[in-house]
Motif scaffolding. Structure first.
Motif, PDB file in Angstrom:
ATOM      1  N   GLY B 431      -7.247  14.638   2.818  1.00 56.21           N
ATOM      2  CA  GLY B 431      -6.969  14.552   1.289  1.00 56.21           C
ATOM      3  C   GLY B 431      -5.587  14.720   1.011  1.00 56.21           C
ATOM      4  N   ASN B 432      -4.615  15.370   1.664  1.00 57.02           N
ATOM      5  CA  ASN B 432      -3.282  15.733   1.380  1.00 57.02           C
ATOM      6  C   ASN B 432      -2.416  14.365   1.692  1.00 57.02           C
ATOM      7  N   THR B 433      -3.273  13.763   2.830  1.00 53.89           N
ATOM      8  CA  THR B 433      -2.282  12.499   3.271  1.00 53.89           C
ATOM      9  C   THR B 433      -2.620  11.149   2.410  1.00 53.89           C
ATOM     10  N   VAL B 434      -4.021  11.112   2.411  1.00 54.28           N
ATOM     11  CA  VAL B 434      -4.396   9.576   2.084  1.00 54.28           C
ATOM     12  C   VAL B 434      -4.780   9.376   0.689  1.00 54.28           C
ATOM     13  N   MET B 435      -5.352  10.724   0.145  1.00 51.71           N
ATOM     14  CA  MET B 435      -5.878  10.549  -1.199  1.00 51.71           C
ATOM     15  C   MET B 435      -4.707  11.090  -2.132  1.00 51.71           C
ATOM     16  N   GLY B 436      -5.166  11.036  -3.282  1.00 47.96           N
ATOM     17  CA  GLY B 436      -4.170  11.431  -4.287  1.00 47.96           C
ATOM     18  C   GLY B 436      -2.870  10.451  -4.768  1.00 47.96           C
ATOM     19  N   PRO B 437      -2.066  11.027  -5.558  1.00 39.91           N
ATOM     20  CA  PRO B 437      -1.021  10.081  -6.131  1.00 39.91           C
ATOM     21  C   PRO B 437      -0.001   9.743  -5.043  1.00 39.91           C
ATOM     22  N   ILE B 438       0.639   8.619  -5.042  1.00 39.88           N
ATOM     23  CA  ILE B 438       1.786   8.612  -3.950  1.00 39.88           C
ATOM     24  C   ILE B 438       3.030   9.448  -4.109  1.00 39.88           C
ATOM     25  N   LYS B 439       3.447  10.306  -3.568  1.00 42.02           N
ATOM     26  CA  LYS B 439       4.436  11.142  -3.759  1.00 42.02           C
ATOM     27  C   LYS B 439       5.727  10.764  -3.646  1.00 42.02           C
ATOM     28  N   ASN B 440       6.172   9.703  -2.580  1.00 37.76           N
ATOM     29  CA  ASN B 440       7.266   9.395  -2.439  1.00 37.76           C
ATOM     30  C   ASN B 440       7.564   7.815  -2.712  1.00 37.76           C
ATOM     31  N   GLU B 441       8.459   7.329  -3.477  1.00 35.22           N
ATOM     32  CA  GLU B 441       8.710   5.892  -4.129  1.00 35.22           C
ATOM     33  C   GLU B 441       8.833   5.126  -2.934  1.00 35.22           C
ATOM     34  N   SER B 442       9.512   5.625  -1.698  1.00 37.88           N
ATOM     35  CA  SER B 442       9.647   4.412  -0.849  1.00 37.88           C
ATOM     36  C   SER B 442       8.178   3.954  -0.432  1.00 37.88           C
ATOM     37  N   TYR B 443       7.061   4.764  -0.207  1.00 38.25           N
ATOM     38  CA  TYR B 443       6.047   4.398   0.461  1.00 38.25           C
ATOM     39  C   TYR B 443       5.475   3.158  -0.397  1.00 38.25           C
ATOM     40  N   LEU B 444       5.877   2.883  -1.425  1.00 42.03           N
ATOM     41  CA  LEU B 444       5.033   1.893  -2.226  1.00 42.03           C
ATOM     42  C   LEU B 444       5.466   0.463  -1.615  1.00 42.03           C
ATOM     43  N   SER B 445       6.677   0.278  -0.653  1.00 40.64           N
ATOM     44  CA  SER B 445       6.758  -0.822   0.184  1.00 40.64           C
ATOM     45  C   SER B 445       6.192  -0.851   1.453  1.00 40.64           C
ATOM     46  N   LEU B 446       5.377   0.144   1.585  1.00 41.38           N
ATOM     47  CA  LEU B 446       4.994   0.255   3.138  1.00 41.38           C
ATOM     48  C   LEU B 446       4.061  -0.920   3.385  1.00 41.38           C
ATOM     49  N   LYS B 447       3.875  -1.505   4.889  1.00 40.39           N
ATOM     50  CA  LYS B 447       2.796  -2.500   5.185  1.00 40.39           C
ATOM     51  C   LYS B 447       1.755  -1.857   5.955  1.00 40.39           C
ATOM     52  N   ASP B 448       0.654  -2.536   5.705  1.00 42.70           N
ATOM     53  CA  ASP B 448      -0.463  -2.119   6.428  1.00 42.70           C
ATOM     54  C   ASP B 448      -0.327  -2.508   7.873  1.00 42.70           C
ATOM     55  N   ALA B 449      -1.414  -2.113   8.893  1.00 46.79           N
ATOM     56  CA  ALA B 449      -1.360  -2.229  10.003  1.00 46.79           C
ATOM     57  C   ALA B 449      -1.208  -3.570  10.720  1.00 46.79           C
ATOM     58  N   ALA B 450      -0.579  -3.862  11.809  1.00 41.93           N
ATOM     59  CA  ALA B 450      -0.338  -4.971  12.410  1.00 41.93           C
ATOM     60  C   ALA B 450      -1.542  -5.505  13.353  1.00 41.93           C
ATOM     61  N   TRP B 451      -1.668  -6.720  13.616  1.00 41.64           N
ATOM     62  CA  TRP B 451      -2.608  -7.072  14.343  1.00 41.64           C
ATOM     63  C   TRP B 451      -2.969  -6.273  15.648  1.00 41.64           C
ATOM     64  N   ASN B 452      -1.830  -5.819  16.366  1.00 44.71           N
ATOM     65  CA  ASN B 452      -2.178  -5.000  17.411  1.00 44.71           C
ATOM     66  C   ASN B 452      -2.562  -3.793  17.201  1.00 44.71           C
ATOM     67  N   GLU B 453      -2.273  -3.210  16.226  1.00 47.70           N
ATOM     68  CA  GLU B 453      -2.490  -1.651  15.643  1.00 47.70           C
ATOM     69  C   GLU B 453      -4.106  -1.773  15.262  1.00 47.70           C
ATOM     70  N   ARG B 454      -4.436  -2.952  14.487  1.00 49.69           N
ATOM     71  CA  ARG B 454      -5.898  -2.991  14.159  1.00 49.69           C
ATOM     72  C   ARG B 454      -6.733  -3.154  15.264  1.00 49.69           C
ATOM     73  N   LEU B 455      -6.229  -3.928  16.114  1.00 46.65           N
ATOM     74  CA  LEU B 455      -6.965  -4.297  17.271  1.00 46.65           C
ATOM     75  C   LEU B 455      -7.258  -2.744  18.258  1.00 46.65           C
ATOM     76  N   ALA B 456      -6.082  -2.331  18.342  1.00 44.94           N
ATOM     77  CA  ALA B 456      -6.308  -0.695  19.473  1.00 44.94           C
ATOM     78  C   ALA B 456      -7.263  -0.055  18.372  1.00 44.94           C
ATOM     79  N   ALA B 457      -7.270   0.152  17.180  1.00 46.31           N
ATOM     80  CA  ALA B 457      -8.041   0.909  16.274  1.00 46.31           C
ATOM     81  C   ALA B 457      -9.559   0.591  16.401  1.00 46.31           C
ATOM     82  N   ILE B 458      -9.685  -0.719  16.292  1.00 45.22           N
ATOM     83  CA  ILE B 458     -11.083  -1.263  16.291  1.00 45.22           C
ATOM     84  C   ILE B 458     -11.731  -0.990  17.486  1.00 45.22           C
ATOM     85  N   ILE B 459     -11.124  -0.997  18.762  1.00 44.11           N
ATOM     86  CA  ILE B 459     -11.583  -0.999  20.117  1.00 44.11           C
ATOM     87  C   ILE B 459     -12.156   0.489  20.337  1.00 44.11           C
ATOM     88  N   LEU B 460     -11.090   1.504  19.694  1.00 39.90           N
ATOM     89  CA  LEU B 460     -11.685   2.842  19.869  1.00 39.90           C
ATOM     90  C   LEU B 460     -12.758   3.139  18.861  1.00 39.90           C
TER      91      LEU B 460
END
Lengths: 466, 492
Positions: B431-460
């Motif tokens: 709840g505290n990490t992924v939900m709610g409002p964005i606390k930190n301005e700099s998080y607005l420019s974050l990019k989602d997972a790259a291909w390698n991270e997606r692949l790793a997560a999907i495998i598991l």
């Protein structure tokens, strides 16, 4: 006559090299670098000679004996001397008296060969002196350093003292049994008080030479004061040779007193391991550090020795073989670094990995092997020593030995941590290794990895020691 | 199938990594090698299944026996049963995922991958060994890679953690060493597990050796109160290092507790079963409550690992066939889950540069993929039906309930209550990490997972779902092997 040449081939080869060096010294003398290569080549031939025409037999009545196992033990020592001549090449080239140095070292080696082969307490004593006195002269080889002279003085005094004790023990044994022959003494032993006294004198002389606690006090100062080539010779080659003859004398000559020396060895092994380890933790100087760690290693050798059967002999010989590779690799790295930068403290090794990755990997291999972590050979060596020690099924004893491996891992990790992890503003600069040093380190590294994984090596030694 | 492939392939990969010229080559070789290992694991699994279906009822399949140290009767004896197959599959999954998530490692890439692959090799070797000596060899072989991985590539108080981990695990090894030497001499000079399982070790010996072996392996798998290396080690290690440590290395301990301590010393196991149950119940509850207090995501997962691994030890302590099957399932499930958890934490940390729960918030808006995975793994951890955690824990509870006396009942209920606590900390963390409002301005420019991270997560995630939705295959794999162990305990 023919038999004489075949049985004593290794001694004769070493003697020949000594005389050759003598002639070179008396004559014009040649350049140090070419002399060094020549000696290295001859040492290699000497090592190779140990593989041919091996047979067992007696010479000079019962004074001198040789068996394939003894030849193998001598070969381990030859290999060690060859490696030292490779690893310390930089220092050796610079030293003023190179021929003398080798003459002394090879005389000591000759003494060790005769010592391992001895079949009589008298020749054993003579050979032991031949193996000790030249080393004391070698310890003084950094002529301009006071510490070196101090170390040599300490060594010669303590050796003289221990020789005196040894002689007293031998004379007591002669008084009791009327013989000095290894073969005849056991029949006369029944464990009387006088015999016990004689044995204790002999044991303490050996303890001096092997630097078993509480007879270890000379070790650290001598090791620190001597040049690294001598330190490595003292801590590897001498220790190995003494361990070989010690085990022979225990198993053969004092075989009827097995119970007595088993208990003594257990006590000595425990305090040697514990004290050696605890003191090693606090050392800053790399040579002192290796000195105390080698004391702890001797404690492990005693664990294996206590087994009293051929398993014990095999484990000890196998361990010494591995110990030659591991400890010489560690000393080799220390020698290179001291030679190039003059630094000897563990803290100076910080950040070494950035500048000298190859040296660092060899150092790590060597230290992990000394700590007994697989896949290095040290793992097998330590494990077999402990297995041999466990044959008498004393659980507490082997538990203490196993727990000591943790302590030793702690201080070996200190060096590895300094080299690999700690940051340093100005680490030791990149060192260009000379070819012979590189060859020496690679041989050591290969030995550390292969001796354990090539498992027939152990079985081979076992077949020799039956 | 030749089991030597399982050691040879990683070794080959490691050597190829060492010989490669640049970072790009290193990464691709490592990935290729680890995918090949995964393929090999699957081939092994299917051949194994085929053999069993065609009626091969031998206890161990694909046995190979080469003399190693003849004079000491040490053999290079390999073989697999259902437990080994499950563990090998788990290892292969985690290795691929670990290689993938470390794709962007810049510092000493070659050494990093070399050590990582070596760590995997140790695990494969461990799971297929049927000789205590080589089993111990493969157990110990991972000390160097673990120490260096944490010490060089780690974060925080990494030197301290690396030292602590190496020394505590070495302590465990020392106990194991004494234990296996005791077995060796007590059972007529043999290290062979198959021979030892037929030998009779007298009761006094069992009473001494069982605690040595169980505690020794227990250190590896965070047996309370010897779990203290876990939080420090896991939180200081680099992402892939944590994944390997929690996903694979801790399972070595659990496997050893079962295969070596319990299987070879059944009388000792019966003697000490109650103590194991008490300790693991404490670990489960203590781990859960300790997690409640943590604010650092890695510490949250590390302490919750202590709690989850406690379940598998509890299952072993219950000494019923169902409970042991459940314990093994929990090992596999926890391995996959915790590896994924650490992977996700690593991904989040790479972006936000913090692991503190309080400083995050609203990640779902900018990092939908990572947040979703985080959700899934959190739900798996608290035991949501349909995911692997539920299946495993349920099996353990069912197996525990078969013991009808008050002591076992109370322990089971106590352990089951921890699930409530788990739900609290997991839901709060998510709840505290992924939900709610964005606390930190700099998080607005974050990019989602790259291909390698997606692949790793999907495998598991695939692994977790495969167990959660259709647990039958894993059960079929583990149950016969668990039955073998139970037969030995029951004295049949």
């Amino acid at each position: 006559m023919n038999e004489f040449f075949i049985l004593m081939k290794q001694e004769l080869a070493v003697t020949a090299i000594i005389f050759l060096l003598l002639f070179i010294k008396i004559g014009k003398g040649i350049q140090h670098s070419s002399l060094l290569s020549l000696v290295q080549f001859l040492l290699l031939i000497n090592f190779g000679a140990g593989f041919f025409f091996n047979q067992s037999g007696w010479l000079f009545g019962d004074m001198y004996q040789t068996t394939p196992l003894i030849v193998f033990q001598k070969n381990i020592l030859s290999l060690g001397v060859y490696l030292i001549s490779l690893l310390c090449a930089d220092w050796l080239k610079k030293t003023e008296h190179l021929p003398e140095f080798f003459m002394l070292m090879l005389s000591a080696l000759l003494g060790m060969f005769l010592m391992i082969s001895s079949g009589n307490l008298l020749i054993f004593y003579l050979a032991l002196e031949l193996a000790t006195i030249p080393v004391a002269a070698m310890a003084n080889f950094d002529l301009h350093k006071k510490r070196s002279s101090e170390g040599a003085m300490k060594m010669i005094l303590s050796s003289a003292f221990s020789s005196g004790i040894l002689l007293f023990g031998i004379s007591l044994i002669y008084g009791i049994t009327g013989t000095l022959s290894f073969a005849l003494i056991p029949g006369q032993l029944d464990g009387s008080t006088l015999q016990l006294l004689a044995f204790v004198f002999l044991l303490s002389a050996f303890a001096f030479k092997l630097s078993i606690v509480p007879f270890h006090l000379w070790t650290a100062d001598v090791y620190e004061g001597s040049p690294i080539a001598v330190t490595s010779f003292l801590s590897v080659i001498s220790k190995g040779a003494i361990a070989f003859i010690f085990i022979t004398i225990l198993y053969k000559v004092f075989q009827p007193m097995g119970e007595v020396w088993y208990n003594m060895l257990v006590i000595l092994a425990v305090i040697t391991m514990v004290i050696g380890n605890l003191f090693a933790i606090r050392q800053q100087n790399i040579k002192r550090f290796l000195a105390f760690s080698s004391i702890a290693q001797v404690g492990f050798i005693l664990v294996g020795m206590s087994s009293g059967s051929e398993v014990g002999i095999t484990a000890v010989v196998y361990f010494v073989l591995i110990y030659v590779f591991s400890n010489l690799a560690a000393f080799g790295v220390a020698a290179v670094i001291t030679e190039q930068s003059g630094k000897e403290n563990i803290d100076d090794y910080k950040g070494l990995y950035k500048t000298n990755p190859f040296l660092c990997w060899i150092l790590a291999l060597a230290l992990f092997s000394l700590a007994g972590i697989p896949p290095t050979a040290g793992f097998f060596g330590k494990l077999f020593l402990i297995t041999a020690g466990a044959t008498k099924a004393s659980f507490i004893f082997i538990t203490i030995a196993a727990l000591n491996m943790i302590v030793s891992l702690y201080y070996y990790l200190r060096v590895i941590r300094a080299a690999f992890m700690d940051k340093n503003e100005n680490p030791i600069s990149a060192i260009k290794l000379s070819p012979s040093v590189k060859l020496g380190l690679i041989i050591c590294g290969a030995g550390i990895v292969l001796v354990g994984l090539l498992s027939w090596m152990y079985d081979y030694i076992h077949s020799l020691s039956l | 199938m030749n089991l030597l492939l399982l050691i040879g392939l990683p070794l080959l990969t490691a050597v190829a990594v060492l010989l490669s010229r640049n970072k790009q080559q290193v990464k691709w070789i490592a990935l290729f090698g680890s995918v090949a290992q995964l393929a090999l694991a699957f081939v092994l699994f299917f051949i194994y299944k085929h053999e069993r279906e065609t009626g091969n009822a031998a206890q161990m399949l694909f046995e190979q026996n080469y003399p190693l140290f003849k004079s000491l009767n040490i053999n290079f004896h390999l073989g697999v049963d259902g437990i080994s197959i499950a563990m090998i599959l788990l290892t292969a999954f985690v290795v691929v995922a670990g290689v993938l998530v470390s794709w962007n490692i810049e510092k000493m890439t070659k050494e990093f991958y070399f050590l990582l692959i070596l760590l995997g090799m140790g695990a494969y070797g461990f799971f297929i060994s049927l000789d205590l000596f080589i089993l111990f060899f493969f157990l110990e072989i991972s000390v160097i890679p673990k120490y260096l991985l944490i010490g060089i590539w780690g974060s925080g108080k990494k030197e301290y953690s690396a030292n602590k981990l190496a020394l505590m695990l070495m302590g465990g090894s020392a106990l194991i060493l004494v234990g296996i030497l005791g077995l060796y001499f007590a059972a007529g000079r043999s290290f062979d597990i198959m021979e030892l399982s037929k030998a009779t070790v007298s009761l006094p010996y069992q009473q001494v050796l069982f605690p040595l072996l169980f505690v020794g392996f227990g250190v590896f798998t965070a047996l309370f109160p010897l779990h203290t290396w876990v939080p420090d080690g896991h939180s200081s290690a680099p992402t892939a290092g944590s994944m390997f440590l929690a996903g694979i290395s801790m399972k070595l301990g659990g496997y050893g507790c079962l295969r070596v301590a319990t299987y070879l010393l059944p009388e000792g196991a019966k003697e000490y079963a109650n103590i194991i149950i008490i300790l693991s119940a404490i670990a489960i509850l203590y781990g859960a409550f300790a997690t409640m207090m943590q604010k650092d995501l890695k510490y949250i997962n590390a302490y919750s690992s202590v709690s989850h691994v406690g379940f598998s030890l509890l299952g072993i302590g219950m000494l019923t066939q169902t409970a042991i099957t459940g314990a093994l399932m929990q090992m596999v499930s926890h391995g996959l889950m915790t590896a994924l958890f650490f992977a996700v934490i690593g991904m989040i940390y790479d972006r936000t540069h913090t692991r503190m729960v309080d400083e995050m918030g609203g990640l779902m808006k900018k990092l939908p993929f990572i947040s979703t995975i985080f959700f899934i793994v959190g739900l798996c951890s608290l035991g949501l039906p349909g995911l692997s955690g539920f299946v495993a824990e349920m099996t353990i509870f069912m197996g525990s309930w078969e013991n009808a006396d008050a002591f076992h009942r109370i322990a089971t209920i106590a352990a089951a209550m921890s699930i409530v606590v788990t739900a609290v900390y997991i839901l709060r963390a998510i709840g505290n990490t992924v939900m709610g409002p964005i606390k930190n301005e700099s998080y607005l420019s974050l990019k989602d997972a790259a291909w390698n991270e997606r692949l790793a997560a999907i495998i598991l995630v695939v692994g977790i779902l495969a167990i959660g939705i259709a647990p039958g295959w894993l059960n079929d794999l583990l149950r016969p092997a668990a039955e073998e162990i139970m037969n030995r305990i029951a004295g049949k």
